[in-house]
Design an enzyme around this catalytic site. Sequence first.
Site, PDB file in Angstrom:
ATOM      1  CD  GLU A  59      -3.188  -0.451   0.451  1.00 29.11           C
ATOM      2  OE1 GLU A  59      -4.078  -0.062  -0.327  1.00 29.11           O
ATOM      3  OE2 GLU A  59      -3.051  -1.628   0.785  1.00 29.11           O
ATOM      4  CB  THR A  60       1.693   4.014  -1.951  1.00 24.89           C
ATOM      5  OG1 THR A  60       2.829   3.143  -2.125  1.00 24.89           O
ATOM      6  CG2 THR A  60       2.189   5.450  -1.852  1.00 24.89           C
TER       7      THR A  60
END
Length: 260
Positions: free
Chosen positions: A44-45
Amino acid sequence: MKQYIVDAFTDEIFHGNPAAVCILDKWVSEKLMTDITAENNLSETAFAVKTGGRYSLRWFTPGGEIDLCGHATLAAAFVITSFYEKDAVQVAFDTLSGTLTVARKGELYEMDFPAYSLRPVPVTAEMTEAIGAAPREAYMGRDLLCVFDDAEVVKSLNPNQQKLLALDGLLLHATAAGEDFDCVSRSFAPKCGVAEDPVCGSGHCHIAPYWASRLGKSELAAYQASRRGGALYCRMEGERVKLAGKAVLYSCAELNVREN
């Protein structure tokens, strides 16, 4: 653009679930956010923009944008309260899943998330073949939740990633009762371009309601038994679940990126 990488649901680097966090002055293009996410190659970003007294927050996996993510929300709150608003004890985020708040409580960051409603579904031969073991029960929320009798089975799973793609649900969560913790679990997300999510907050919006009902208790200590490992402290409050955990900074960097 400044970017932070935070290990969530742990107080030790190289454990928990790493998330990249970018706090922006204004939104950049979806293509740039997608490219940054692909370059990071983390599960995830998160990208956040302050609007008034709260933040708009979006989460991207290598497979695209997602509607709910726990560890990147915790990581974003950690970054904001550590570097941007050091006196803040609570951060509010506007997201695809509505308003989510994160309260700072000592070393813990407690998130207020929606709990998924679970409906029982049949255990199929396709599930067993894809997972590599036969679950006792299966339930569907946003994700597929499979319950096993033995925590050691969950810890030893090596599912067929290609066959997982054919199962219903966005992610697959495998869980069993624990000994030192109320429950143990693992989360697999090939549809998001992630073979295994090390510690999945949104997964516990499925896992915590199940075990709270099964064990007859509103507070749970949960362990995600991935290679990195991580602990979550869960509390049910009606149709909401509070997910608390620790976080630690791994790195901060300047990204050499700009819009075309």
